[in-house]
Motif scaffolding. Structure first.
Motif, PDB file in Angstrom:
ATOM      1  N   SER A  46      80.237  36.024 -39.414  1.00 48.21           N
ATOM      2  CA  SER A  46      79.444  35.735 -40.615  1.00 48.21           C
ATOM      3  C   SER A  46      78.202  36.623 -40.694  1.00 48.21           C
ATOM      4  CB  SER A  46      79.026  34.259 -40.632  1.00 48.21           C
ATOM      5  OG  SER A  46      78.077  34.009 -39.617  1.00 48.21           O
ATOM      6  N   ALA A 135      81.961  25.775 -39.422  1.00 48.11           N
ATOM      7  CA  ALA A 135      81.511  25.569 -40.808  1.00 48.11           C
ATOM      8  C   ALA A 135      82.730  25.555 -41.723  1.00 48.11           C
ATOM      9  CB  ALA A 135      80.556  26.684 -41.225  1.00 48.11           C
ATOM     10  N   GLN A 139      80.151  25.884 -46.651  1.00 45.43           N
ATOM     11  CA  GLN A 139      78.981  25.616 -45.784  1.00 45.43           C
ATOM     12  C   GLN A 139      78.485  26.943 -45.214  1.00 45.43           C
ATOM     13  OE1 GLN A 139      80.720  22.793 -42.985  1.00 45.43           O
ATOM     14  NE2 GLN A 139      79.606  21.131 -43.977  1.00 45.43           N
ATOM     15  N   LYS A 140      77.160  27.015 -44.986  1.00 42.49           N
ATOM     16  CA  LYS A 140      76.622  28.249 -44.403  1.00 42.49           C
ATOM     17  C   LYS A 140      76.768  28.199 -42.883  1.00 42.49           C
ATOM     18  CE  LYS A 140      73.184  30.393 -46.238  1.00 42.49           C
ATOM     19  NZ  LYS A 140      71.895  30.911 -46.699  1.00 42.49           N
ATOM     20  N   PRO A 141      77.467  29.182 -42.279  1.00 40.90           N
ATOM     21  CA  PRO A 141      77.599  29.136 -40.818  1.00 40.90           C
ATOM     22  C   PRO A 141      76.230  29.173 -40.139  1.00 40.90           C
ATOM     23  CG  PRO A 141      79.100  30.759 -41.759  1.00 40.90           C
ATOM     24  CD  PRO A 141      78.177  30.317 -42.871  1.00 40.90           C
ATOM     25  N   CYS A 142      76.119  28.453 -39.028  1.00 38.04           N
ATOM     26  CA  CYS A 142      74.849  28.341 -38.299  1.00 38.04           C
ATOM     27  C   CYS A 142      74.258  29.720 -37.989  1.00 38.04           C
ATOM     28  CB  CYS A 142      75.100  27.553 -37.018  1.00 38.04           C
ATOM     29  SG  CYS A 142      73.664  27.397 -35.968  1.00 38.04           S
ATOM     30  N   LYS A 144      74.625  32.495 -39.464  1.00 35.24           N
ATOM     31  CA  LYS A 144      74.143  33.180 -40.664  1.00 35.24           C
ATOM     32  C   LYS A 144      72.751  32.666 -41.045  1.00 35.24           C
ATOM     33  CE  LYS A 144      75.658  34.741 -45.193  1.00 35.24           C
ATOM     34  NZ  LYS A 144      75.342  36.127 -44.895  1.00 35.24           N
ATOM     35  N   ARG A 145      72.621  31.336 -40.978  1.00 35.08           N
ATOM     36  CA  ARG A 145      71.322  30.719 -41.305  1.00 35.08           C
ATOM     37  C   ARG A 145      70.229  31.247 -40.353  1.00 35.08           C
ATOM     38  NH1 ARG A 145      67.701  28.250 -44.365  1.00 35.08           N
ATOM     39  NH2 ARG A 145      66.828  26.296 -43.621  1.00 35.08           N
ATOM     40  N   GLU A 148      69.387  34.928 -41.099  1.00 32.33           N
ATOM     41  CA  GLU A 148      68.604  35.096 -42.333  1.00 32.33           C
ATOM     42  C   GLU A 148      67.131  34.763 -42.086  1.00 32.33           C
ATOM     43  OE1 GLU A 148      72.074  34.119 -45.637  1.00 32.33           O
ATOM     44  OE2 GLU A 148      70.479  32.644 -45.315  1.00 32.33           O
ATOM     45  N   GLU A 249      74.595  23.522 -40.899  1.00 32.00           N
ATOM     46  CA  GLU A 249      75.668  22.820 -41.607  1.00 32.00           C
ATOM     47  C   GLU A 249      76.943  22.917 -40.784  1.00 32.00           C
ATOM     48  OE1 GLU A 249      74.440  23.530 -46.241  1.00 32.00           O
ATOM     49  OE2 GLU A 249      75.795  24.970 -45.338  1.00 32.00           O
TER      50      GLU A 249
END
Ligand code: G1P
Length: 291
Positions: A46, A135, A139-142, A144-145, A148, A249
């Protein structure tokens, strides 16, 4: 700064899973049909990271074989025109993996330091080998979060989840100074506190993005007994206002624990296109028998 490297410490002996872990390294234990270490590497899809350092225990060459080439298998699948299986096999060798052996277990920071020759003072993603994060579509993969938040702020960031009661003492725990849009400023860390000592209900899970200065901080850590504690570096970052945290998520499976491992197998089998419907039928039928 863009994140390009990841470290997966996976050198635990897996004694909780003896006897299988006598000859099979723990990261090769399979959830459905894939070793746990491959699920973890795929969490990096991701964020487009392919450069991974896996820190392994001695005698883990089977992990290297898993991520490398098996020409006999490749040729056989091509000769038999097994298109789907060819893709499944190819997915195991798309990463650029470096393996380093941790000869003496000396704590999580010790494991991370084994990767220093490949990572240097660059920022890195850190994914602990006993957890799988899953995810669903939408849902946003962990990872990726976390990436970011790191790219927006330049600060190290860790993933957390809410935990209550005695379970608090199984995890690192964070003190929260403030929270804006789900991003928490961490002001203290306590490793595995009792319920009374806990700073919050937020437990640290094994997903982190660390800024470029962290490797240098690890080199300066003083050992406690034989171990170098990663938590000590996180604590320093927190004191200096350089550590953020966020919830994630999706599902987290603790595959370092027998019950968590069984749950991961059942739930991932339920999501399988190939056998999910049959597994669901079986689970329903089984639950009637258990009443
Ligand atoms: C490690 C970390 C801990 C974290 C946990 C997550 O502990 O030290 O802060 O909460 O992973 O799984 P370990 O489980 O390796 O003892």
């Amino acid at each position: 700064m863009k994140l390009k490297k990841a470290i997966i410490p996976a050198a635990g002996l897996g004694t909780r899973f003896l006897p299988i872990t006598k000859a099979v390294p723990k990261p090769m234990l399979s959830v459905l049909d894939k070793p746990t270490i491959q699920y973890i590497a795929e969490e990096l899809d991701s964020i487009g990271i392919e450069d991974i350092v896996i820190v392994v225990s001695p005698d883990s060459d089977v992990i290297e074989r898993h991520f490398g080439r098996n020409e006999r298998l490749e040729q056989r699948l091509i000769a038999d025109n097994k298109t789907e299986l060819i893709e499944i096999e190819k997915a195991t060798r798309k990463f650029n993996v470096q393996f380093v052996t941790q000869h003496v277990p000396n704590g999580l920071a010790g494991a991370i330091l084994c990767a220093e020759p490949y990572v240097g003072d660059q920022p890195f993603a850190l994914l602990l080998g006993d957890e799988l994060l899953y995810a669903e579509a939408g849902q946003k993969p962990c990872m990726k979060r976390l990436a970011e938040i790191f790219e927006d702020t330049g600060k190290s960031v860790i993933a957390t989840m809410e935990v209550f009661g005695d379970d608090l003492s199984k995890y690192g725990n964070i003190g929260i100074e403030s929270e804006v849009d789900g991003v928490m400023q961490v002001n203290a860390i306590k490793e595995k506190p009792s319920v009374n000592e806990a700073l919050s209900n937020n437990a640290i899970i094994g997903r982190y993005v660390m800024s470029g200065k962290v490797m240098g901080m690890l080199k300066d850590l003083k050992p406690k007994g034989n171990e170098l504690y990663f938590t000590d570096a996180l604590d320093r970052l927190a004191e200096n206002g350089e550590l953020l945290a966020t919830c994630f998520e999706g599902e987290r499976y603790d595959v370092g624990d027998k019950l968590g491992y069984i749950k991961a197998n059942v739930e991932i089998a339920l999501k399988s296109e190939e056998i999910g419907t049959d597994v669901a039928e079986y689970v329903k039928e089984l639950s009637k028998r258990l009443k």
